[in-house]
Design an enzyme around this catalytic site. Structure first.
Site, PDB file in Angstrom:
ATOM      1  CG  ASN A   9      -1.751   1.071   1.569  1.00 47.63           C
ATOM      2  OD1 ASN A   9      -1.698   2.098   0.567  1.00 47.63           O
ATOM      3  ND2 ASN A   9      -2.282   1.385   2.758  1.00 47.63           N
ATOM      4  CD1 TRP A  10       3.388   1.092  -2.946  1.00 49.37           C
ATOM      5  CD2 TRP A  10       3.326   2.256  -4.913  1.00 49.37           C
ATOM      6  NE1 TRP A  10       4.095   0.304  -3.955  1.00 49.37           N
ATOM      7  CE2 TRP A  10       4.076   0.944  -5.383  1.00 49.37           C
ATOM      8  CE3 TRP A  10       3.441   3.046  -5.786  1.00 49.37           C
ATOM      9  CZ2 TRP A  10       4.539   0.729  -6.306  1.00 49.37           C
ATOM     10  CZ3 TRP A  10       3.850   2.828  -7.050  1.00 49.37           C
ATOM     11  CH2 TRP A  10       4.743   1.605  -7.317  1.00 49.37           C
ATOM     12  CE  LYS A  11       0.050   3.161   4.874  1.00 51.09           C
ATOM     13  NZ  LYS A  11       0.125   3.452   6.277  1.00 51.09           N
ATOM     14  CG  HIS A  96      -5.970   2.154   5.363  1.00 55.61           C
ATOM     15  ND1 HIS A  96      -5.346   2.868   6.066  1.00 55.61           N
ATOM     16  CD2 HIS A  96      -4.803   0.957   5.211  1.00 55.61           C
ATOM     17  CE1 HIS A  96      -3.913   2.525   6.502  1.00 55.61           C
ATOM     18  NE2 HIS A  96      -3.680   1.444   5.930  1.00 55.61           N
ATOM     19  CD  GLU A  98      -2.797   5.474   6.756  1.00 56.84           C
ATOM     20  OE1 GLU A  98      -2.676   5.474   5.571  1.00 56.84           O
ATOM     21  OE2 GLU A  98      -1.660   4.968   7.394  1.00 56.84           O
ATOM     22  CD  GLU A 168      -3.486  -2.297   7.203  1.00 63.74           C
ATOM     23  OE1 GLU A 168      -2.521  -2.676   6.570  1.00 63.74           O
ATOM     24  OE2 GLU A 168      -3.960  -1.392   7.020  1.00 63.74           O
ATOM     25  N   GLY A 174       2.707   2.545  10.924  1.00 65.87           N
ATOM     26  CA  GLY A 174       3.507   3.519  10.750  1.00 65.87           C
ATOM     27  C   GLY A 174       4.437   4.063  12.021  1.00 65.87           C
ATOM     28  CB  SER A 211       5.506  -1.869  12.218  1.00 67.13           C
ATOM     29  OG  SER A 211       5.008  -0.308  12.183  1.00 67.13           O
ATOM     30  N   GLY A 232       2.876  -0.846   4.429  1.00 68.79           N
ATOM     31  CA  GLY A 232       2.994   0.425   4.055  1.00 68.79           C
ATOM     32  C   GLY A 232       4.332   0.893   3.605  1.00 68.79           C
ATOM     33  N   GLY A 233       5.056   1.492   4.750  1.00 60.47           N
ATOM     34  CA  GLY A 233       6.185   2.231   4.459  1.00 60.47           C
ATOM     35  C   GLY A 233       7.348   1.390   3.702  1.00 60.47           C
TER      36      GLY A 233
HETATM   37  P1  13P Z   1       3.184   0.553   7.753  1.00 61.05           P
HETATM   38  O1  13P Z   1       3.722  -0.616   7.241  1.00 61.05           O
HETATM   39  O2  13P Z   1       3.800   1.774   7.308  1.00 61.05           O
HETATM   40  O3  13P Z   1       3.130   0.563   9.327  1.00 61.05           O
HETATM   41  O4  13P Z   1       1.761   0.655   7.202  1.00 61.05           O
HETATM   42  C1  13P Z   1       0.620  -0.445   7.350  1.00 61.05           C
HETATM   43  C2  13P Z   1      -0.478  -0.064   6.595  1.00 61.05           C
HETATM   44  O5  13P Z   1      -1.313   0.849   6.787  1.00 61.05           O
HETATM   45  C3  13P Z   1      -0.729  -0.750   5.211  1.00 61.05           C
HETATM   46  O6  13P Z   1      -2.260  -0.464   4.867  1.00 61.05           O
END
Ligand code: 13P
Length: 253
Positions: A9-11, A96, A98, A168, A174, A211, A232-233
């Protein structure tokens, strides 16, 4: 069906030029990697088309980070399931944390998005998970169960086979602090129990997110109810995403 998936997930990272370069580099490397896991990427909307033009679908599947539930209409700023399908998306992330937090998406809206995704022929990846406060109060399972009941309310037993769930925990996203493999396993098992109660079926793909990095992906995916990860990151840097793909648990010992 239970499939093994590593999803990135590149956000809100990578414009279409950066995205195309990343995909070209990733594909070069992936040709040399043998894995039982499906690899999928979720670029921002503006990068989806460009990525779809260079993507080798035998190596990488494409997904979007969000969708709207109406087919078309005067909905400024929104994107429909059929638009994503036309670009070649196989997946869409729905609910999600977020989006729940910053864009006030509630379970009623998420339920409609899940239904619309399935009707439009795209596999939704439903994100569920508790906040730190909810976990500390001992309410993690209660929260996840309620999200599942509300978000999956329109689905039949047949539909449920076509969705993916991502657990999640919000406190792990994050923060660099992932759930332990045992914590992840406990919740994934609970998600399957809840699915069994709701639908009498639980053999679907359940991903862990929060994470995930090359150092912890092996122990997390070794857990029997963890089918892969939503990253994510660490999915927007070639080295770390490849490291995750290479270190995933492949079974056997
Ligand atoms: P991180 O891997 O940056 O913690 O993010 C997870 C995430 O929100 C994947 O959708």
């Amino acid at each position: 069906m239970r499939e093994k998936i590593i999803a990135g997930n590149w956000k809100m990272y990578m414009n279409h030029v950066e995205a195309v370069k990343f995909i070209n580099d990733l594909q070069k490397e992936l040709k040399r990697v043998e894995t039982a896991y499906e690899i999928a990427v979720f670029p921002p909307f503006t990068s989806l088309f460009a990525v779809s033009q260079v993507l080798d679908k035998d190596l990488i599947k494409l997904g979007a980070q969000n969708t709207f539930y109406e087919k078309e209409g005067a909905y400024t700023g929104e994107v429909s399931v059929s638009m994503l399908k036309a670009i070649g998306c196989d997946y869409v992330i729905v609910g999600h944390s977020e989006r729940r937090k910053y864009f006030y998406e509630d379970d009623a809206m998420i339920a409609l998005k899940i239904k619309a995704s399935l009707e439009g022929g795209i596999t939704p990846i439903l994100c569920v998970g508790e906040t730190l406060e909810e976990r500390e109060k001992g309410k993690a399972k209660e929260v996840v169960k309620q999200q599942m009941e509300e978000d999956l309310r329109y689905l039949s037993k047949e539909d449920i086979r076509r969705i993916v769930i991502a657990y999640e925990p919000v406190w792990a996203i994050g923060t660099g602090k992932n759930a332990t493999p045992e914590e992840a396993q406990e919740m994934h098992e609970f998600v399957r129990e809840t699915l069994n109660c709701q639908f009498g079926f639980s053999e679907i793909t359940i991903l862990y997110g929060g994470s995930v990095k090359p150092e912890n992906i092996g122990e997390l995916t070794r857990m029997k109810d963890v089918d892969g990860a939503l990253v994510g990151g660490a999915s927007i840097k070639l080295d770390s995403f490849l490291g995750i793909i290479k270190n995933v648990y492949q079974g056997g010992d």
